[in-house]
Design a protein around this motif. Sequence first.
Motif, PDB file in Angstrom:
ATOM      1  N   LYS A  63       0.804  -1.216   0.000  1.00 51.95           N
ATOM      2  CA  LYS A  63       0.000   0.000   0.000  1.00 51.95           C
ATOM      3  C   LYS A  63       0.844   1.277   0.000  1.00 51.95           C
ATOM      4  O   LYS A  63       0.377   2.330  -0.398  1.00 51.95           O
ATOM      5  N   ASP A  82       2.746  -7.850   1.387  1.00 50.87           N
ATOM      6  CA  ASP A  82       1.610  -7.711   2.279  1.00 50.87           C
ATOM      7  C   ASP A  82       0.569  -6.893   1.535  1.00 50.87           C
ATOM      8  O   ASP A  82       0.863  -5.765   1.131  1.00 50.87           O
ATOM      9  N   LYS A 126      -4.806 -12.585   7.340  1.00 51.35           N
ATOM     10  CA  LYS A 126      -4.688 -12.088   8.707  1.00 51.35           C
ATOM     11  C   LYS A 126      -6.048 -11.555   9.121  1.00 51.35           C
ATOM     12  O   LYS A 126      -6.566 -10.632   8.519  1.00 51.35           O
ATOM     13  N   ARG A 152      -4.680 -10.980  13.963  1.00 54.54           N
ATOM     14  CA  ARG A 152      -4.054  -9.708  14.295  1.00 54.54           C
ATOM     15  C   ARG A 152      -4.507  -9.282  15.687  1.00 54.54           C
ATOM     16  O   ARG A 152      -5.692  -9.118  15.947  1.00 54.54           O
ATOM     17  N   GLY A 242       6.020  -0.148   9.888  1.00 54.46           N
ATOM     18  CA  GLY A 242       6.028   1.075  10.691  1.00 54.46           C
ATOM     19  C   GLY A 242       7.388   1.695  10.938  1.00 54.46           C
ATOM     20  O   GLY A 242       7.500   2.711  11.632  1.00 54.46           O
ATOM     21  N   PRO A 278       7.534  -4.071   6.155  1.00 61.15           N
ATOM     22  CA  PRO A 278       7.903  -2.671   5.950  1.00 61.15           C
ATOM     23  C   PRO A 278       7.298  -2.133   4.656  1.00 61.15           C
ATOM     24  O   PRO A 278       7.255  -2.826   3.647  1.00 61.15           O
ATOM     25  N   ARG A 280       6.736   2.032   4.075  1.00 60.74           N
ATOM     26  CA  ARG A 280       7.368   3.339   3.969  1.00 60.74           C
ATOM     27  C   ARG A 280       8.909   3.267   3.946  1.00 60.74           C
ATOM     28  O   ARG A 280       9.552   3.896   3.119  1.00 60.74           O
TER      29      ARG A 280
HETATM   30  C1  LIG Z   1       0.409   0.074   6.355  1.00 61.00           C
HETATM   31  C2  LIG Z   1       0.761  -1.251   6.887  1.00 61.00           C
HETATM   32  C3  LIG Z   1       2.095  -1.665   6.894  1.00 61.00           C
HETATM   33  C4  LIG Z   1       3.229  -0.802   6.425  1.00 61.00           C
HETATM   34  O1  LIG Z   1       3.457   0.288   7.264  1.00 61.00           O
HETATM   35  P1  LIG Z   1       4.723   1.242   7.000  1.00 61.00           P
HETATM   36  O2  LIG Z   1       4.617   2.272   8.045  1.00 61.00           O
HETATM   37  O3  LIG Z   1       4.563   1.800   5.639  1.00 61.00           O
HETATM   38  O4  LIG Z   1       5.937   0.401   7.128  1.00 61.00           O
HETATM   39  C5  LIG Z   1       2.364  -2.946   7.354  1.00 61.00           C
HETATM   40  N1  LIG Z   1       1.380  -3.762   7.797  1.00 61.00           N
HETATM   41  C6  LIG Z   1       0.081  -3.383   7.828  1.00 61.00           C
HETATM   42  C7  LIG Z   1      -0.943  -4.332   8.329  1.00 61.00           C
HETATM   43  C8  LIG Z   1      -0.268  -2.119   7.362  1.00 61.00           C
HETATM   44  O5  LIG Z   1      -1.555  -1.749   7.398  1.00 61.00           O
END
Ligand SMILES: *Cc1c(COP(=O)(O)O)cnc(C)c1O
Length: 417
Positions: A63, A82, A126, A152, A242, A278, A280
């Motif tokens: 995403k 993912d 998930k 989750r 994140g 990951p 971002r």
């Molecule tokens: C958005 C998201 C991520 C990626 O988050 P980043 O901050 O871009 O690394 C990973 N897992 C899930 C379930 C998400 O919704």
Amino acid sequence: MLDSNLFHYNGRTLSCDGISLEELADTYGTPLFVTSAKSLADSYREFEHAFADLPHFTCYSVKANFNLSVIKTFAELGCGCDVNSGGELYRALQAGVAPEKIIFAGVGKKPEEITYALKSGVLMLKSESLSELRSINRIADELGTVAAVAIRINPNVTAETHPYITTGDSKEKFGVDEGELPTVFALLPQLSNLRLIGLDMHIGSQIFDPEYYVAATTKLLDIFNAVKDMGFPIEYLDIGGGFPVTYDPRKPATPIERFAEKLIPMLKPAGVKVIFEPGRSLVANASVLLTRILYKKRNHTGKEFFVVDAGMTELIRPALYQAHHEILAVTSHDQSVVADVVGPVCESSDFFARHREIDAAEEGELLAVMSAGAYASVMGSNYNGRLRPAEVLVNGSEVKVIRKRESYEQIIQNELC
Ligand SMILES: *Cc1c(COP(=O)(O)O)cnc(C)c1O
């Protein structure tokens, strides 16, 4: 450092991996997203290097930047994906990602999306609620299959980041609440078309302090140990994504090694495969948004505006999250000015920077909005009748169009009158 920034000045001209951004704008027009393939690969390799001592599987979170060529670049390096919707699953499959390397997330999966994921043969779904687990079980039964699922968990950890991107707090919609877990685990054995193979969390985005991961992972491991004793065949612990990036050089991101050195000793003894997601951190600094200055103007207080040809329709982060993006003149100047850099969209929130010291570029010159690889193009829209911009990938000396600029015909093609 995680930020493999390959955008540098070559003399006075900003370039991507040695290729002049001026030339790219002349050839492909503006607004234009320019992505460095080397930067994508470097970020992935750096991530893998940091966690090399831990049995793990990295799934790029599509995403953040779902362009097919971006997904493919990671897939060719061995990375999984993912995905968060049927549309993202379709993209990942079209980009050539093997289904067994895809994990399917999402707080509100429609029955059609669950069917699509199961038929495609993804590694796991998930799940975020008991109702959804029942729904997956029913659909798996109809398809005559057993669905591999992860649950989750909402670890109730409030990571310090922008409130719109914290996801592990129990007041947010994500995951199964701790209080609900005993019911879920008690009921699972009755859902005979499910096989619980993982526990999952994702506490938010752009998280600078590893201690939030430590707190959430502690909870995940507690649940893991309890569940193991109940006899569930857990093979995966999914820590989510994140991890932070540097948008503002005055606020450098915590290097990924700091996360790895805390997490590896905690997770290794569990003896399972760890999944990372990951998004971002793999893509943010691999792209810039090139935009041309259309007009300069000044108001009665002396405030200066640079009106550029890109706006919130290409990069909504400043409007949505008060996000900071560096802005560089593609041709550097010795003089600077303080200005607001604003787009053409009819909204006051349509700005890239306010009261920013910036090179004294002239009308017709180019600016590069930096760190535009994550949550930029993917959040783009046609608001104000805007055309989605072109995107190019710089790969060594080769430049490839990875998304064509949209046309007027395309923006009305699904409408009837
Ligand atoms: C958005 C998201 C991520 C990626 O988050 P980043 O901050 O871009 O690394 C990973 N897992 C899930 C379930 C998400 O919704």
